[in-house]
Design an enzyme around this catalytic site. Structure first.
Site, mmCIF file in Angstrom:
data_model
loop_
_atom_site.group_PDB
_atom_site.id
_atom_site.type_symbol
_atom_site.label_atom_id
_atom_site.label_comp_id
_atom_site.label_asym_id
_atom_site.label_seq_id
_atom_site.Cartn_x
_atom_site.Cartn_y
_atom_site.Cartn_z
ATOM 1 N N GLU A 1 0.836 -1.193 0.000
ATOM 2 C CA GLU A 1 0.000 0.000 0.000
ATOM 3 C C GLU A 1 0.879 1.254 0.000
ATOM 4 O OE1 GLU A 1 -3.278 0.540 0.042
ATOM 5 O OE2 GLU A 1 -4.187 -1.419 0.468
ATOM 6 N N HIS B 1 -3.849 -3.192 -8.267
ATOM 7 C CA HIS B 1 -5.140 -3.649 -7.757
ATOM 8 C C HIS B 1 -6.224 -3.528 -8.824
ATOM 9 C CE1 HIS B 1 -8.018 -3.653 -4.039
ATOM 10 N NE2 HIS B 1 -8.034 -4.795 -4.699
ATOM 11 N N ASP C 1 -6.909 1.632 -8.230
ATOM 12 C CA ASP C 1 -5.580 1.898 -7.693
ATOM 13 C C ASP C 1 -4.528 0.918 -8.209
ATOM 14 O OD1 ASP C 1 -7.150 0.069 -6.030
ATOM 15 O OD2 ASP C 1 -5.465 0.017 -4.655
#
Length: 301
Positions: free
Chosen positions: A170, A208, A218
């Site tokens: 992330e 993603h 994303d």
């Protein structure tokens, strides 16, 4: 009045209740020292009774009324993996799951602290292996060999459980701003380590949105996929020389071979254009878009 030098025999009668049955302990004799007042004797007996109750009650009765910790859930999961109808003979040669993909996300949140908290509160049900801050700080939140909950409902090629074969990274980014150099530099160092450590193929560094095009966008169109591909993480096309595809080239088949889930063609095309075309992100493949797709297909597939 009790005199010193003697002990008093006290019998405890206990009725222990549980969800499925009742256990009864009758006339269990315990010794209470003499020389105590009636109130002190009663207190002593009460304490002994508490211990007996704790020892008698199955603790699993109480665990049903509280949320298990992550560690307890893993223990329970491993327990459920034992087939009681078989004899047990432990093997010596085995290991944990090996990651073969890296999935890159942006957090769509406002800070690293907010993201870390999101991954630590029980109700969120999401996690990732790494979080990288705007300043390049790298935070690891799970062992690489453990299965994080970052991909969700997704598909890439024939794989529809990406969580079981991937690492989730992330990037602290709200989805509307560029990714700072410090953040991308830290990402490149981490990817280099992961690629070498687990022998992850170049084609298996994806986003993603690639694996969940109808749900996710994303990392955003601002993510530098070309820069990653130049370092061997993911793929890119030859911007200086693009060939128009031959008449028999089927772009839908090409996208499917790349890995995109073509059950929703428009969503797959949008994901492809968000990553490689960047502008005019829609569900239509122009002649230029098809030339880019053909170049990727020709070089890597």
């Amino acid at each position: 009045m009790l005199s010193k030098g003697f002990v008093v025999g006290v019998s405890l009668f206990m009725l222990i209740g549980c969800s499925t049955s009742k256990k009864v302990t009758v006339a269990k004799k315990v010794d209470v020292p003499v020389g105590l007042s009636a109130k002190e004797v009663l207190t002593e007996v009460e304490e002994i009774a508490k211990v007996e109750v704790q020892n008698a009650v199955d603790t699993t009765v109480f665990q049903a009324f509280r949320e298990l910790t992550p560690e307890e859930k893993i223990v329970e999961q491993k327990r459920m993996g034992i087939y009681k109808g078989a004899d047990w003979a432990a093997a010596l040669h085995y290991d944990l799951r090996k990651p073969n993909f890296v999935i890159i996300h942006h957090t769509a949140q406002n800070s690293v602290a907010q993201t870390v908290r999101t991954f630590q509160v029980p109700h969120s049900k999401v996690s990732a292996h790494y979080v990288i801050g705007r300043d390049g700080q790298v935070i690891q939140m799970l062992n690489d060999y453990e299965r994080a909950w970052h991909a969700g409902k997704s598909k890439w090629g024939n794989i529809d459980d990406l969580n079981s074969v991937s690492l989730g990274i992330e990037l602290d980014n709200n989805g509307k701003e560029p990714f700072p150099d410090a953040q991308i530099n830290s990402l490149l160092i981490l990817l280099d380590t992961l690629k070498a450590k687990y022998l992850i193929p170049q084609l298996n560094f994806i986003g993603h949105a690639d694996i969940a095009p109808m749900r996710k966008d994303d990392p955003s169109v601002l993510f530098p996929w070309k820069r990653l591909a130049e370092r061997g993480f993911g793929i890119w096309y030859n911007e200086d020389y693009l060939m128009m595809p031959p008449a028999n080239f089927n772009p839908i088949d090409a996208l499917k071979i790349m890995g995109y889930d073509m059950r929703n063609q428009e969503g797959a095309i949008r994901a492809f254009k968000r990553k490689y075309i960047v502008k005019e992100v829609n569900g239509v493949l122009t002649a230029q878009d098809q030339a880019v797709l053909y170049d990727l297909y020709r070089k890597y597939y």
